[in-house]
Design an enzyme around this catalytic site. Sequence first.
Site, PDB file in Angstrom:
ATOM      1  N   ASP A   1       0.825  -1.215   0.000  1.00 28.77           N
ATOM      2  CA  ASP A   1       0.000   0.000   0.000  1.00 28.77           C
ATOM      3  C   ASP A   1       0.856   1.260   0.000  1.00 28.77           C
ATOM      4  O   ASP A   1       2.063   1.224   0.254  1.00 28.77           O
ATOM      5  CB  ASP A   1      -0.961   0.015   1.194  1.00 28.77           C
ATOM      6  CG  ASP A   1      -0.241   0.033   2.531  1.00 28.77           C
ATOM      7  OD1 ASP A   1       0.795  -0.666   2.671  1.00 28.77           O
ATOM      8  OD2 ASP A   1      -0.706   0.749   3.436  1.00 28.77           O
TER       9      ASP A   1
ATOM     10  N   GLU B   1       0.086  -1.056   5.561  1.00 28.06           N
ATOM     11  CA  GLU B   1       1.142  -0.684   6.505  1.00 28.06           C
ATOM     12  C   GLU B   1       1.011   0.775   6.898  1.00 28.06           C
ATOM     13  O   GLU B   1       1.456   1.170   7.968  1.00 28.06           O
ATOM     14  CB  GLU B   1       2.517  -0.926   5.876  1.00 28.06           C
ATOM     15  CG  GLU B   1       3.696  -0.810   6.851  1.00 28.06           C
ATOM     16  CD  GLU B   1       4.308   0.593   6.919  1.00 28.06           C
ATOM     17  OE1 GLU B   1       5.116   0.823   7.827  1.00 28.06           O
ATOM     18  OE2 GLU B   1       3.986   1.461   6.067  1.00 28.06           O
TER      19      GLU B   1
END
Lengths: 365, 365
Positions: free
Chosen positions: A72, A126
Amino acid sequence: MPALDLTTDVVTLTRQLVDIESVSRDEGPIADAVEAALRALPHLVVSRYGHTIVARTELGRPERVVIAGHLDTVPVNGNLPSRLEDGVLHGLGSCDMKGGDAVILRLAATLAAPVRDVTYVLYEAEEIEAEHNGLNKLGQHHPELLAADFAILMEPSDGGVEAGCQGTLRVEVRTVGERAHSARSWRGVNAIHRAGEVLRRLEAYEPRRPVIDGLEYHEGLNAVFVSGGVAGNVIPDECVVTVNYRFAPDRSEAEALAFVRDFFEGYDVRVTDSAPGALPGLDRPAAKAFVAAVQAMGSGEVRPKFGWTDVARFTVLGVPAVNFGPGDPAYAHKQDEHVPVAQIEHCERALRAWLTDEQTQGEQR
Amino acid sequence: MPALDLTTDVVTLTRQLVDIESVSRDEGPIADAVEAALRALPHLVVSRYGHTIVARTELGRPERVVIAGHLDTVPVNGNLPSRLEDGVLHGLGSCDMKGGDAVILRLAATLAAPVRDVTYVLYEAEEIEAEHNGLNKLGQHHPELLAADFAILMEPSDGGVEAGCQGTLRVEVRTVGERAHSARSWRGVNAIHRAGEVLRRLEAYEPRRPVIDGLEYHEGLNAVFVSGGVAGNVIPDECVVTVNYRFAPDRSEAEALAFVRDFFEGYDVRVTDSAPGALPGLDRPAAKAFVAAVQAMGSGEVRPKFGWTDVARFTVLGVPAVNFGPGDPAYAHKQDEHVPVAQIEHCERALRAWLTDEQTQGEQR
């Protein structure tokens, strides 16, 4: 569905990854592409949990290592698609951390028989709250998939090795007083004035700098917020100093909290956030071999990691871990995020040498 | 248009005033009613500026006094209409300060030939920003209308005399530092820690308690707000402590500021608000006679006023002033605002005695 070509070079692969938008909570398309590309490789055992993909070699090697990266990014900020210019790749996620992801995918695709068994992890979320973090969830629900002798997290570290990480604890230190009209202040007790002693102690603080596995860590105890006040004509009855303690990985979270409670003795201390540090674990054979491999490639000295990263999630599982990835971390989350392609290539070469025991001739390949 | 009956008793008149809603900026109806009632009195010269009404006797007396009250209230809070119960009048503005306004109107209506010339002032917008304040505007544009030897402001003072008032100064004391990630705090400079010295000085502050005209004032220097912080993982580069200095009326605004600048020497000090104090001026003949009159009525000792009130606006014009009005100031702006009717009656009797030189038999009337 966007497709990834794992037979291409690592820089082109990084571009492909950057060009698949994957802001946190929207990792479906990139996870699909990663999963499809890895499932096409017969030497890997692939599984998926949410948008987290795990691919393992099952060669029965005496050592197993984890190599992990998150898929991400922070929100788009006018910095897509990617742009390659003068040896620098620009674009959202290029630095944090799709350069590292591309290295992982290239290694996974090309090393059918590494000298160490490898667990490749490409995970979701994350950049947001820990409850969504794919590595966190994997560690909680399938810790057996993260079992290893050593782990490498490919967070940007300028192509050098940053070992372990410091823990972080946040507390609110509160002073109380008694309200009164400020024209008759002697009828009240000023909570902001009382916070003076809290700040005085912080100013006098001397940081610990313990040496662990040859690395000097450097703690910090700092007010990060202060707030108090009711109105311009009222003696304030509460003041809150938010303090962040960054502690070396030889201290547990409980020890860190005990230190802070003792430091602010006499004050109300409330914990708002706590995360453990990660020991560098450089004494393990897999870690020593890794350091030797990357230093043979000119990665320079191993440095301690001061900031907190997901390496600490491995510590909780008993796996020592280091940060090692392309990109200057100072550009992470910046609009002009970028990564030098030479660093991506360097990281790939170093890991390949380590996983094939070819470090001596590595730079010539 | 609501009408006021100035021939009724002062308590009934207070109720009439309370029942005309007059939140700041909406004083039109109450000002219209006051103006009409006063214009009906042949012994007064009446003028109007906005929603501020001035009514003057023009008897050529050697002394002139001002008696003033504001017509506005804070916003309605479920506390209208008025309610009279067990000798206590409840309702918005009953305490702050329509009881005082009723006293003014009763005196204006019934004293055709007071021994001192009187300027009655009923003004708008005391509860909001100074730029709207009717007394402030009158002082700026028609100071001749406020010229007098002495002034009484009928703000609630529990029926006692509170002389003069302390000034108020607000400053922001700023510390600066340098941002850094809190995991590498030694690369920055913590502005919140630097504010510790500011709070330390405030804690050690010893207030002046000067005696002026026999009244002991009591200063105060207090942090009323503190704020600083960028993010939970950033060393803050700015911290602002807002300090309120309440100074005795023997100090000018300039002297107060010089004191504060000196006190915080080495720090950036910015003024955000300043208003002068008011000297009690109890040495003037009109003031002495007033104190004698109210004390003969059992008003007790004259006290210094610590809080700031509009009496300071008279000081700027060279007119000493005191606060003297019915109602406990602690109930001003409260939902359960109220005033004991005995205090309203007491204030009317005391002022009547003073303006007619009849203090000795005052309580028998």
